[in-house]
Write an enzyme that holds these catalytic residues in place. Structure first.
Site, PDB file in Angstrom:
ATOM      1  N   ARG A  23      39.052 -43.960  70.085  1.00 22.12           N
ATOM      2  CA  ARG A  23      40.177 -43.145  70.554  1.00 22.12           C
ATOM      3  C   ARG A  23      39.763 -41.766  71.056  1.00 22.12           C
ATOM      4  NH1 ARG A  23      43.277 -43.526  65.209  1.00 22.12           N
ATOM      5  NH2 ARG A  23      41.113 -43.666  64.530  1.00 22.12           N
TER       6      ARG A  23
ATOM      7  N   CYS B  63      46.788 -40.150  66.023  1.00 23.16           N
ATOM      8  CA  CYS B  63      48.232 -40.374  65.886  1.00 23.16           C
ATOM      9  C   CYS B  63      48.636 -41.792  66.267  1.00 23.16           C
ATOM     10  CB  CYS B  63      49.000 -39.375  66.745  1.00 23.16           C
ATOM     11  SG  CYS B  63      48.760 -39.584  68.540  1.00 23.16           S
TER      12      CYS B  63
ATOM     13  N   CYS C  16      46.741 -42.479  75.905  1.00 21.15           N
ATOM     14  CA  CYS C  16      46.547 -41.403  74.936  1.00 21.15           C
ATOM     15  C   CYS C  16      47.759 -40.482  74.946  1.00 21.15           C
ATOM     16  CB  CYS C  16      45.286 -40.612  75.258  1.00 21.15           C
ATOM     17  SG  CYS C  16      44.991 -39.245  74.092  1.00 21.15           S
TER      18      CYS C  16
ATOM     19  N   TYR D 209      41.416 -60.815  61.917  1.00 22.06           N
ATOM     20  CA  TYR D 209      41.728 -61.755  62.992  1.00 22.06           C
ATOM     21  C   TYR D 209      41.277 -63.163  62.567  1.00 22.06           C
ATOM     22  CZ  TYR D 209      43.174 -58.305  66.503  1.00 22.06           C
ATOM     23  OH  TYR D 209      43.858 -57.351  67.209  1.00 22.06           O
TER      24      TYR D 209
ATOM     25  N   GLU E  70      56.237 -15.982  75.086  1.00 26.41           N
ATOM     26  CA  GLU E  70      56.426 -16.523  73.740  1.00 26.41           C
ATOM     27  C   GLU E  70      57.059 -15.433  72.867  1.00 26.41           C
ATOM     28  OE1 GLU E  70      56.733 -18.027  70.160  1.00 26.41           O
ATOM     29  OE2 GLU E  70      56.307 -19.271  71.918  1.00 26.41           O
TER      30      GLU E  70
END
Length: 691
Positions: free
Chosen positions: A361, A387, A412, A201, A462
């Protein structure tokens, strides 16, 4: 709490204040207390976010950076008495009731790191051509891109060049910091953090010789280059008193090979920015000026994957550099950058490498992270995948030198409640129903978990013998350890909720009405696209999932990866790590042309391909696959790329079961529309909360 985590929960003295443990919530875009674009306003999204984390034992919280002068306007932060003495002070009082503390992060600006969003680019180029745009917002773009020296290339659009900051502007910013800090102190904020010698910055650009070509007292020697930030520290101490804590966000090393070229972990290189020697000397200068803490990591926007490490970066990637400066200063050193593993974090403190742990995060992903550690519920922590899809999805690719994500940054991908606590509050449903979920991938598991938490009776079907769906393949590479952890986290949640799971049970369209569902949720995902070209059925050709799940084996070293999207590029990286020599074949004019994919992630992969000289065939259409390799048509003509094996990654097609009878049916995730994990999880929340 297990004794092995004791070091995380000892007090830490920062100047005249003491925080109750060693966990610091680092600043992130979107988590600002005060937003400052054209002017300033209180961020209404942040109240529940900070209170929730204060309740859950975070000791020190640093909200997202706000500039001392509004980015696009002429307002000054230090003049915002109404905001600070109103909603900000009220929030401080509430946070303090939980024995948590707050340092306000204040910045000088972005300089060449300013994201060149379309509006700014349009006005910049118009201004350079002497044109006036017919626009409701006319911005002084020269000021926006102001840097230590003229002619520096913008990180996002190198054709945009910086203008030089005047000494008067420097002095005004210094005074502005003092006034803003005094207002923070008046509002009950416990200290300030200067977003300073960090991430490339504006203030960081002043400290680096490669970006500071000045010949006045703010350029030249290291001491001169640090003068801007040291004068800011001194001004804050002058206006607020020496006892008011000042932290400095500090990138120890720049990890730059040059403009827009980052150094990868383990790569031998000559530092273009700040090397470790200057990092140590700079830390001394900051302490001498009056800094009370260094909140440290590495990197710049040119090497963004150090400051915002994606999943490809090793855990604790900045620890060594942070530990290197600690013996040279007498103030606390906090380290940030994938430090969320509590075992490694606790050990770093025990070994005396650092004084505090910077977590960002992971605390978006799970607001109870700290309390779960203290309660020995480590396995209950929802793992951050690194991610960047929800928290910082600023994309960069050919034709798009910087697009901001739609919606709120700082969110998120796998926890929609972050900064949206009221919208996504999980409450009991007024009417208990039998909810049947078809498909046990991430979307199916998430919607089953949420519906069960809302009091519904849930059955999950499943067709295979395991939960996880296509995400099992996605998490197969060694660098996807957090993906594997997420699958296991979901399995544990489903087990604890006693959800009825029926594996090895394929449900077909004709069976749906017999399931006794009040609400039916289809989460059957997507199927890979198939190549309809000559040679696609050869033994050495495999689809991405076949490769990732080990259903087919790579023969030879030369591998063609057809498809330069995220999956294809990650497969190419995985092949490199296994000693193979991939080539990437992509129909578009660039790889990784994905909106919402953070440049921190894509830049890492691009620098990997640079380092390993991975051939990229762009605007290339595959014509056939034969015994010699892959035949492609390119703008330069048809050619054969000699390879031993081929992996195809050309996308997926939604594969839902159709809606049935009178049963209310919801289709979620890739079964509805192929997207990323954020689309899948957020869609599951929307459906679960509607039932």
């Amino acid at each position: 709490m297990s004794n092995k985590y004791d070091s995380l929960f000892t007090p830490l003295k920062i100047g005249s204040t003491t925080i109750k443990n060693r966990i610091v919530l680092c600043a992130m875009e979107g988590t600002n207390l005060v937003e400052g674009m054209m002017g300033y306003e209180f961020n209404k999204h942040c109240h529940d976010y900070y209170v929730e984390r204060a309740k859950n034992d975070v000791a020190l919280m640093v909200p997202g950076m706000v500039t001392v002068k509004s980015l696009f306007g002429d307002s000054w932060l230090g003049d915002q008495e109404e905001i600070f003495m109103g909603p900000v002070k009220k929030l401080m009082d509430e946070i303090h009731s939980y024995d948590a503390k707050v340092f306000m992060q204040i910045g000088a600006g972005m300089g060449r790191a300013m994201v060149a969003i379309p509006m700014l680019r349009e006005q910049y180029y118009a201004q350079k051509q002497g044109k006036t745009l017919d626009s409701p917002v006319n911005i002084d773009v020269d000021r926006i891109f102001r840097s230590p020296s003229a002619g520096l290339p913008n990180v996002w659009d190198p054709e945009i060049k910086s203008t030089e900051m005047s000494k008067k502007e420097i002095h005004d910013i210094v005074k502005g910091f003092g006034k803003a800090a005094a207002l923070c102190k008046k509002a009950g904020i416990d200290g300030v953090e200067i977003h300073a010698v960090h991430e490339g910055y504006l203030l960081d650009q002043f400290t680096i010789a490669a970006t500071n070509h000045r010949t006045d007292e703010y350029g030249g020697s290291l001491e001169n280059r640090f003068r801007f930030v040291t004068e800011i520290i001194q001004e804050i101490k002058r206006t607020c008193g020496v006892d008011y804590p000042v932290s400095v966000r500090y990138s120890v090393e720049s990890k730059m090979l040059g403009f827009n070229k980052g150094a990868l972990p383990g790569e031998e290189y000559t530092e273009f920015g700040r090397n470790l020697e200057e990092g140590i000397e700079g830390a001394k200068l900051l302490e001498a000026a009056g800094a009370d803490m260094l909140n440290a990591d590495n990197g710049s926007y040119d090497s963004w994957f150090w400051a915002h490490p994606p999943l490809y970066m090793p855990l604790s990637c900045n620890l060594d550099a942070s530990a290197a400066i600690k013996p040279h200063v007498n103030i606390p050193v906090v380290c940030a950058g994938r430090m969320e593993d509590p075992n490694a974090a606790a050990q770093a403190l025990l070994d005396g490498k650092i004084d505090g742990i910077g977590i960002a995060r992971q605390l978006l992903c799970d607001g109870e992270y700290v309390s779960k550690i203290s309660e020995d519920r480590i396995e209950d922590i929802r793992p951050c995948l690194a991610c960047h899809n929800g928290c910082f999805g600023v994309s960069k690719y050919k034709g798009n030198p910087g697009s901001l994500p739609k919606g709120q940054m700082g969110c998120c991908a796998i926890n929609p409640t972050t900064l949206q606590e009221q919208k996504y509050q999980i409450t009991l449903s007024e009417h208990k129903k039998h909810v049947v979920v078809i498909g046990g991938g991430i979307g199916g598991m998430e919607v089953a978990r949420l519906c069960s938490m809302r009091g519904h009776d849930v059955t999950l079907y499943e067709k295979t013998n395991e939960l996880g769906g296509v995400f099992i393949a996605a998490g197969a590479p060694d660098f996807k350890e957090k993906d594997k952890m997420l699958i296991e986290w979901y399995k544990r949640q489903i087990d604890r909720l006693n959800i009825d799971v029926k594996l090895n049970t394929e449900i077909k369209k004709e069976n749906l009405l017999s399931l006794g569902a009040d609400e039916l949720i289809i989460a059957t995902g997507a199927t890979p696209r198939k190549f309809a070209i000559q040679g696609a059925d050869r033994d050495n050709v495999m689809e991405a999932i076949e490769y990732l799940r080990g259903k087919k084996t790579i023969s030879g070293k030369r591998v063609a990866v057809i498809g330069g999207g995220l999956t294809g590029c990650e497969i190419a990286y995985d092949l490199i790590l296994k000693g193979k020599k991939p080539v990437i074949i992509e129909m578009m004019d660039d790889i990784l042309k994905i909106d919402g994919l953070s440049a921190a992630n894509s830049n890492f992969l691009r620098d990997v391909f640079r380092r390993y000289k991975t051939p990229l065939y762009l605007e290339a259409k595959v014509v056939q696959i034969n015994a010699n390799g892959v035949v492609v048509a390119t703008p330069q003509g048809e050619q054969t790329i000699e390879v031993d094996s081929v992996v195809t990654s050309i996308g997926y097609i939604s594969s839902p079961i159709v809606e049935v009878g009178n049963v209310t049916t919801h289709i979620i995730g890739d079964a509805l529309k192929v997207g990323n994990l954020m689309n899948v999880v957020w869609g599951a929340y929307d459906v679960a909360l509607s039932i």
